[in-house]
Enzyme design. Structure first.
Site, mmCIF file in Angstrom:
data_model
loop_
_atom_site.group_PDB
_atom_site.id
_atom_site.type_symbol
_atom_site.label_atom_id
_atom_site.label_comp_id
_atom_site.label_asym_id
_atom_site.label_seq_id
_atom_site.Cartn_x
_atom_site.Cartn_y
_atom_site.Cartn_z
ATOM 1 N N ASP A 170 56.910 33.447 54.254
ATOM 2 C CA ASP A 170 56.250 32.802 53.462
ATOM 3 C C ASP A 170 56.316 31.986 53.216
ATOM 4 O O ASP A 170 54.916 31.505 53.571
ATOM 5 C CB ASP A 170 55.967 33.490 52.005
ATOM 6 C CG ASP A 170 55.870 35.192 51.659
ATOM 7 O OD1 ASP A 170 55.559 36.154 52.715
ATOM 8 O OD2 ASP A 170 57.006 35.473 50.913
ATOM 9 N N GLY A 220 58.447 24.030 48.636
ATOM 10 C CA GLY A 220 59.465 24.344 48.620
ATOM 11 C C GLY A 220 59.937 25.144 50.474
ATOM 12 O O GLY A 220 59.232 26.100 50.578
ATOM 13 N N TYR A 259 28.861 41.367 40.884
ATOM 14 C CA TYR A 259 29.481 41.638 41.197
ATOM 15 C C TYR A 259 30.464 40.776 41.780
ATOM 16 O O TYR A 259 30.358 39.874 42.484
ATOM 17 C CB TYR A 259 29.131 42.883 42.066
ATOM 18 C CG TYR A 259 28.384 42.407 43.201
ATOM 19 C CD1 TYR A 259 29.084 42.097 43.794
ATOM 20 C CD2 TYR A 259 27.032 42.161 42.988
ATOM 21 C CE1 TYR A 259 28.574 41.645 44.900
ATOM 22 C CE2 TYR A 259 26.396 42.118 43.647
ATOM 23 C CZ TYR A 259 26.919 41.856 45.374
ATOM 24 O OH TYR A 259 25.990 40.923 46.185
ATOM 25 N N ASN A 310 66.411 34.570 37.394
ATOM 26 C CA ASN A 310 65.388 33.348 37.466
ATOM 27 C C ASN A 310 65.504 31.603 37.381
ATOM 28 O O ASN A 310 64.384 30.953 37.704
ATOM 29 C CB ASN A 310 64.485 33.754 36.293
ATOM 30 C CG ASN A 310 63.923 35.641 36.444
ATOM 31 O OD1 ASN A 310 63.801 35.347 38.229
ATOM 32 N ND2 ASN A 310 63.863 36.194 35.945
ATOM 33 N N LYS A 329 15.785 32.131 42.735
ATOM 34 C CA LYS A 329 16.276 33.573 43.308
ATOM 35 C C LYS A 329 15.802 34.289 42.104
ATOM 36 O O LYS A 329 15.617 33.922 40.863
ATOM 37 C CB LYS A 329 18.008 33.035 43.462
ATOM 38 C CG LYS A 329 18.582 34.347 43.547
ATOM 39 C CD LYS A 329 20.213 33.775 43.495
ATOM 40 C CE LYS A 329 21.237 34.810 44.124
ATOM 41 N NZ LYS A 329 22.785 34.411 44.581
ATOM 42 N N CYS A 372 19.947 33.933 49.236
ATOM 43 C CA CYS A 372 21.026 35.307 49.067
ATOM 44 C C CYS A 372 20.802 36.678 48.668
ATOM 45 O O CYS A 372 20.345 37.627 49.716
ATOM 46 C CB CYS A 372 21.853 34.151 48.137
ATOM 47 S SG CYS A 372 23.953 34.998 49.066
ATOM 48 N N LYS A 392 34.541 41.549 56.873
ATOM 49 C CA LYS A 392 32.447 42.724 56.852
ATOM 50 C C LYS A 392 32.501 43.767 57.412
ATOM 51 O O LYS A 392 31.184 43.423 57.784
ATOM 52 C CB LYS A 392 32.532 41.113 55.912
ATOM 53 C CG LYS A 392 32.698 40.973 54.956
ATOM 54 C CD LYS A 392 31.267 39.714 54.441
ATOM 55 C CE LYS A 392 31.581 39.449 52.956
ATOM 56 N NZ LYS A 392 30.617 38.560 53.065
ATOM 57 N N GLU A 404 21.908 27.685 50.016
ATOM 58 C CA GLU A 404 21.479 28.175 48.122
ATOM 59 C C GLU A 404 21.917 26.621 47.549
ATOM 60 O O GLU A 404 23.583 25.956 48.180
ATOM 61 C CB GLU A 404 22.078 29.183 48.298
ATOM 62 C CG GLU A 404 22.528 29.622 47.166
ATOM 63 C CD GLU A 404 22.950 31.070 46.073
ATOM 64 O OE1 GLU A 404 22.489 31.802 45.353
ATOM 65 O OE2 GLU A 404 23.358 31.162 47.614
ATOM 66 N N GLU A 409 54.042 40.046 45.645
ATOM 67 C CA GLU A 409 54.541 39.482 45.056
ATOM 68 C C GLU A 409 53.648 39.155 44.022
ATOM 69 O O GLU A 409 54.130 40.189 42.616
ATOM 70 C CB GLU A 409 54.763 38.598 45.196
ATOM 71 C CG GLU A 409 56.150 38.654 46.761
ATOM 72 C CD GLU A 409 56.861 37.165 47.522
ATOM 73 O OE1 GLU A 409 58.085 36.969 48.269
ATOM 74 O OE2 GLU A 409 56.378 36.112 46.998
#
Length: 591
Positions: free
Chosen positions: A341, A335, A132, A417, A126, A162, A195, A44, A446
């Site tokens: 993480d 960092g 959505y 912070n 198409k 599609c 899926k 596509e 987070e």
């Protein structure tokens, strides 16, 4: 029965690179011709890349796409490939009457073109426009109302795009009425976890409904937050899988088919209208191909049949690799704290770009533990990427003195912070000075709860694990280490980074558990609230503690302003926190 060899070119286009995408099409067609293909199909909107979003509303871009498609037909002919039918997706515009109320100006269309003998044989657009999740095609396009049916080597082949395959009626009904031997769909279908092979199931069901073989070609590669995993496939008229391409790799999938030969007396005729779709027939080559010995079709097995963790990991690698490459970044910087993480993000970066293009920065502060520094150094050593140490204590103290001089002495959360913001400032300074792409290392848990510092640990140009719950971060890290051991390699992530309690280390003996519920429980509530839009009453009815539900909902709703300012990151879930979920920042609805 007739015979037909179809080639599905699973390629990686770049949005807006019309010249590069043209070269990609020509290269795929050349390989298909060398393999004896009778028809080659690309994904596509291959000419423009996909999705083009509001570029579709620029008349200059639509015109350039139309010109590039015509030039592509000439390119193919000049390369000696003019007699091979090549089907491509491109951005077009509707011909005919002017605008209709509520439709995009200029009537752009998500279209398909059949290229042959130096020209554009026919085009179509198409019909079903998804509106959505990540798709806004009603905003960008107007629908088509035709089903092209091309006769290739004595076989009638219908072409759809599609969503036309996913929705009942329209082109699917018209293809059945046309009694075609093969339905081909051009796709730009992004990857999502869980899926459960719905594409294969869909293709099999549609093939049985239509009574014809079905070929499904999908693009591959990253585009901003989206990743396309390919997984192109072909099923026969009984819905049985006969050919399948690999995931996350460019590939030319060839399949030898024996579809029903065309019969002009059967089915809907040229010009007939079926379920609002007009049949448009063109004969490209009427005579069947002389009988030949079919090749053995390739069916690439899906990896990790019992777990999709490796599949998710590969999606994250491809997403970062293509974001960096397509946006011109030769290297990345992040960092590294010694935590899980940043360790996972660094590992993804090394796998995507190579260790020589990854730069880690240790940014120890007053409350950084010795083991965190050691774990970060161990991470860099295991993977062979460059790492430097830039202590932040003196910089933090300078900011604190400046604030105190303005009668604003920083304490508590403001002081915590500030440390994160000093780190973010230093990473961005290195990015400006050395040209690296800064990688944000925050996860979905987070981001959902706002457990991050705006302009601090959230800074960056790309966030590879933005759509990964914290529990998935651990799962991916364990998988990657296990995969290394399976291959006889050193596990890339230090065991201590995986096993120790997570902490931002912005105050003495701090852990995430001081501010958040246990991650397994938190992620369960978040997945229900964010992923399925269940409200407070529904979550409590499902068995969650009422106080926990109210606390989590309050955290999520109050953090929307932070998420609006976050870096893009690879989408791997059915509902991420940006393109899929759009809620107002100013919002007093809490149930």
């Amino acid at each position: 029965m007739a015979q037909l060899r179809i080639a599905l070119a699973q390629v990686n286009p770049t949005v807006g690179d019309l010249e590069g995408n043209r070269r990609t099409v020509v290269g795929a067609a050349r390989r298909a011709a060398e393999k004896g293909a009778h028809l080659v199909v690309l994904p596509e909107m291959i000419v423009t890349g996909y999705p083009v979003e509001d570029l579709a509303l620029r008349d200059s871009f639509v015109s350039a796409s139309v010109r590039a498609t015509r030039a592509l037909a000439a390119d193919l002919d000049a390369e000696g490939l003019g007699d091979l039918p090549v089907v491509v997706g491109f951005l077009s515009r509707r011909e005919g009457p002017g605008e209709r109320y509520g439709q995009p100006s200029g009537a752009p269309q998500n279209a398909v073109a059949v290229l042959l003998r130096g020209g554009v044989e026919l085009t179509s657009a198409k019909h079903h426009l998804p509106n959505y999740g990540v798709f806004d095609e009603y905003r960008n396009f107007v629908p088509g109302d035709t089903l092209p049916v091309i006769r290739v080597r004595g076989v009638d082949v219908a072409l759809a795009v599609c969503e036309d395959l996913w929705q009942d009626g329209g082109p699917v009904t018209a293809a059945r009425a046309a009694r075609v031997g093969l339905l081909v769909t051009l796709n730009g279908s992004p990857y999502e976890r869980h899926k459960d092979d719905v594409r294969l199931e869909l293709c099999s069901r549609r093939a049985r409904e239509i009574g014809a073989a079905l070929a499904y070609v999908n693009m591959v590669g990253g585009q901003d937050e989206l990743v396309f995993e390919g997984d192109s496939l072909v099923v026969d008229s009984e819905g049985e899988l006969v050919a399948r391409a690999p995931q996350f790799e460019e590939d030319l999938l060839l399949a030898d088919l024996d579809p029903a030969a065309a019969d002009g007396e059967r089915g809907a005729r040229d010009g007939d209208v079926v379920d609002g779709i007009r049949i448009v027939r063109r004969t490209l080559s009427a005579d069947p191909v002389p009988a030949y010995e079919p090749r053995s079709n390739t069916v690439t097995p899906r990896p990790d049949p019992l777990s999709d963790t490796g599949e998710v990991y590969r999606a994250l690698v491809v997403g970062l690799r293509d974001y960096a490459a397509k946006n011109g970044f030769a290297s990345v910087v992040l960092g590294i704290s010694g935590g899980i993480d940043s360790a996972l993000v660094a590992t993804i970066a090394v796998d995507a770009l190579g260790s020589d293009r990854v730069h880690g920065v240790l940014l120890p502060g007053e409350h950084s533990s010795a083991h965190s520094v050691a774990d970060a150094e161990d991470l860099a050593e295991r993977q062979g990427f460059a790492a430097r140490t830039v202590p932040i204590t003196s910089a933090v103290e300078a900011f604190e003195r400046a604030a105190a001089s303005a009668d604003a002495a920083l304490t508590g959360l403001a002081a915590e912070n500030l440390q994160a913001r000093v780190r973010g400032t230093l990473l961005m300074a290195l990015s400006n000075q050395e040209g690296h792409l800064v990688l944000a290392t925050g996860n979905k848990s987070e981001a959902a709860t706002g457990y991050s510092t705006l302009y601090g640990d959230s800074v960056g140009g790309f966030a590879p694990i933005k759509d990964c719950w914290k529990t998935l971060v651990w799962e991916l890290s364990l998988w990657r280490n296990a995969e290394a051991e399976r291959l006889g390699q050193i596990p890339p992530i230090p065991e201590n980074s995986i096993s120790k309690p997570p902490s931002a280390e912005l105050s003495p003996d701090q852990t995430d558990a001081d501010s958040l519920p246990d991650y397994a429980l938190l992620d369960s509530v978040l997945a229900a609230y964010v992923g399925t839009d269940r409200g407070e009453a529904e979550l409590v009815f499902a068995g969650y503690d009422p106080d926990l539900v109210r606390r989590v909902i309050r955290l999520v709703d109050r953090a929307e302003f932070k998420r609006r300012q976050s870096a893009p990151g690879t989408k791997i879930s059915s509902r991420n926190l940006s393109r899929d979920r759009r809620v107002p920042i100013t919002n007093r609805w809490t149930v």
